[in-house]
Design a protein around this motif. Structure first.
Motif, PDB file in Angstrom:
ATOM      1  N   SER A   9       0.844  -1.189   0.000  1.00 55.69           N
ATOM      2  CA  SER A   9       0.000   0.000   0.000  1.00 55.69           C
ATOM      3  C   SER A   9       0.879   1.238   0.000  1.00 55.69           C
ATOM      4  CB  SER A   9      -0.879   0.001   1.247  1.00 55.69           C
ATOM      5  OG  SER A   9      -1.645  -1.152   1.273  1.00 55.69           O
ATOM      6  N   ASP A 158     -14.655  -7.083  -9.130  1.00 60.11           N
ATOM      7  CA  ASP A 158     -14.416  -5.861  -8.366  1.00 60.11           C
ATOM      8  C   ASP A 158     -15.705  -5.153  -8.006  1.00 60.11           C
ATOM      9  OD1 ASP A 158     -14.974  -5.016 -10.994  1.00 60.11           O
ATOM     10  OD2 ASP A 158     -13.906  -3.121 -10.653  1.00 60.11           O
ATOM     11  N   TYR A 162     -15.476  -4.011  -4.143  1.00 58.56           N
ATOM     12  CA  TYR A 162     -14.975  -2.682  -3.809  1.00 58.56           C
ATOM     13  C   TYR A 162     -15.957  -1.589  -4.198  1.00 58.56           C
ATOM     14  CZ  TYR A 162     -10.798  -5.586  -4.191  1.00 58.56           C
ATOM     15  OH  TYR A 162      -9.901  -6.605  -4.077  1.00 58.56           O
ATOM     16  N   TYR A 167     -10.156   1.074  -3.359  1.00 51.13           N
ATOM     17  CA  TYR A 167      -9.682  -0.196  -2.830  1.00 51.13           C
ATOM     18  C   TYR A 167     -10.354  -0.522  -1.492  1.00 51.13           C
ATOM     19  CZ  TYR A 167      -6.593   3.017  -0.256  1.00 51.13           C
ATOM     20  OH  TYR A 167      -6.094   4.036   0.517  1.00 51.13           O
ATOM     21  N   GLY A 196      -4.503  -9.097  -6.735  1.00 50.48           N
ATOM     22  CA  GLY A 196      -5.335  -8.100  -7.384  1.00 50.48           C
ATOM     23  C   GLY A 196      -5.011  -7.966  -8.859  1.00 50.48           C
ATOM     24  N   THR A 198      -6.363  -5.635 -12.575  1.00 48.40           N
ATOM     25  CA  THR A 198      -7.159  -4.532 -13.109  1.00 48.40           C
ATOM     26  C   THR A 198      -7.281  -4.661 -14.623  1.00 48.40           C
ATOM     27  OG1 THR A 198      -5.307  -3.026 -13.573  1.00 48.40           O
ATOM     28  CG2 THR A 198      -6.144  -3.060 -11.314  1.00 48.40           C
ATOM     29  N   LEU A 214      -3.201   0.220  -7.464  1.00 48.19           N
ATOM     30  CA  LEU A 214      -4.597  -0.132  -7.204  1.00 48.19           C
ATOM     31  C   LEU A 214      -4.746  -1.626  -6.952  1.00 48.19           C
ATOM     32  CD1 LEU A 214      -7.577   0.654  -7.061  1.00 48.19           C
ATOM     33  CD2 LEU A 214      -7.700   0.358  -9.550  1.00 48.19           C
ATOM     34  N   SER A 215      -4.110  -2.460  -7.784  1.00 47.12           N
ATOM     35  CA  SER A 215      -4.262  -3.911  -7.619  1.00 47.12           C
ATOM     36  C   SER A 215      -3.665  -4.386  -6.301  1.00 47.12           C
ATOM     37  CB  SER A 215      -3.613  -4.648  -8.798  1.00 47.12           C
ATOM     38  OG  SER A 215      -2.217  -4.409  -8.855  1.00 47.12           O
ATOM     39  N   ARG A 218      -5.900  -3.219  -3.376  1.00 44.12           N
ATOM     40  CA  ARG A 218      -7.121  -4.026  -3.273  1.00 44.12           C
ATOM     41  C   ARG A 218      -6.829  -5.390  -2.653  1.00 44.12           C
ATOM     42  NH1 ARG A 218     -10.681  -2.714  -8.788  1.00 44.12           N
ATOM     43  NH2 ARG A 218     -11.603  -0.794  -7.941  1.00 44.12           N
ATOM     44  N   SER A 221      -6.391  -4.923   0.990  1.00 34.78           N
ATOM     45  CA  SER A 221      -7.659  -4.707   1.687  1.00 34.78           C
ATOM     46  C   SER A 221      -8.353  -6.026   1.989  1.00 34.78           C
ATOM     47  CB  SER A 221      -8.578  -3.821   0.838  1.00 34.78           C
ATOM     48  OG  SER A 221      -8.068  -2.513   0.715  1.00 34.78           O
ATOM     49  N   THR A 263     -10.243  -9.919  -8.257  1.00 33.78           N
ATOM     50  CA  THR A 263      -9.295 -10.283  -7.204  1.00 33.78           C
ATOM     51  C   THR A 263      -9.352 -11.795  -7.043  1.00 33.78           C
ATOM     52  OG1 THR A 263      -9.506  -8.176  -6.056  1.00 33.78           O
ATOM     53  CG2 THR A 263      -8.689 -10.053  -4.778  1.00 33.78           C
TER      54      THR A 263
END
Length: 305
Positions: A9, A158, A162, A167, A196, A198, A214-215, A218, A221, A263
């Motif tokens: 992250s 996704d 999400y 995310y 993750g 995208t 982003l991937s 996610r 998360s 994901t």
């Protein structure tokens, strides 16, 4: 195959306006940034290690299948040699007995390899059946479960997991994640990689640099939700992001992009235990245990994790 890259992250602090910040505020921001950098390096190392273990497990499954084929070919050759020996008056009983022993030993080892593979396949089948039976028809529209080369892949869309372009886990994903977490906890001797993915549309968020970020965010998360909300042991979890570089469909249309935004929860037996199962050949005196039927939906007693 492109090597998956693990990212942690990351947060990018945007300072807008014409003013400036105090030294204290700047130091706090710098410290937060350094901490995120350290987390990213640690997560990257863990992801790479998990990928190596997953690759090793896949190689072992392929090796096991090759061993079975080789042993079967050897059995055919031994049987042919025995038939020739029986038809020849020049061969003695000692050689015949030796060939019979070799055939019996070969048969026993082939059965051991088959049973080992069937045991792994049966456990994966039970895991998959238990999960799919627990999901509703509506949930199954956003969840795809497959078993490929001894590894269970749970693919989540996704839009179910999400908030749009974020995310953060949505409130509607809780029920589905709870069911998946229960399966993961039931099979405690399996490792879990959260990955993750995208589409190829660039992300436009001030705190997310690109689809790599982003991937990974996610995946992180989902890992934290499984740990904090559902009690999954974090030592079994790894989070990683593959950005837009692991598509399963074309990004030329909306349907393909929707499939690529996913994901994956990858559940695989721990490599050391799988190796012990393969390498433990049966004793010569032990009777061969018949393989479990392929359609059996109940694991052997004491083996369900």
């Amino acid at each position: 195959m492109r090597v998956p890259v693990l990212l942690s992250s990351l947060a990018v602090v945007a300072i807008l306006g014409e003013g400036c910040v105090s030294n204290k505020k700047f130091s706090q921001l710098q410290s937060s940034y350094n901490e995120l950098q350290n987390q990213n390096r640690a997560l990257d190392g863990k992801y790479q290690a998990s990928q190596r273990e997953l690759s090793g497990a896949t190689t072992r499954v392929q090796s096991l299948e090759e061993q079975i084929a080789a042993q079967r070919n050897n059995l055919v050759a031994l049987q042919a040699a025995l038939d020739k020996c029986l038809n020849s008056t020049s061969q003695g009983n000692v050689n015949i007995s030796k060939l019979v022993d070799e055939i019996n030993a070969s048969n026993k080892y082939i059965q051991h390899l088959v049973n080992t593979k069937n045991t792994s396949d049966s456990l994966n089948l039970v895991l998959t059946n238990n999960l799919t039976r627990s999901l509703s028809r509506e949930e199954m529209q956003d969840v795809d479960v497959q078993v490929l080369k001894g590894v269970v892949y749970i693919s989540l869309s996704d839009k179910m997991l999400y908030k749009s372009g974020s995310y953060e886990i949505s409130s509607t994903a809780g029920a589905t994640l709870a069911k998946i977490a229960k399966i993961i906890k039931d099979y405690k001797d399996y490792d879990v990689l959260i990955e993750g993915n995208t589409d190829n549309v660039p992300i436009s968020k001030t705190n997310i640099r690109n689809n790599w970020d982003l991937s990974a965010l996610r995946a992180s998360s989902v890992v934290q939700s499984l740990q904090n909300d559902y009690g999954v042991d974090p030592k079994r979890l790894t989070a990683g992001g593959r950005g837009e570089y692991n598509p399963i469909a074309s990004n030329a249309d909306d349907a393909g992009k929707s499939r690529n935004r996913r994901t994956q929860i990858i559940i695989t037996p721990k490599l050391d235990q799988f190796m012990e199962l393969i390498e433990k050949a049966p004793d010569a005196e032990d009777p061969v245990t018949p393989a479990a039927p392929a359609g059996n939906t109940q694991p052997p007693a004491g083996n369900q994790q």
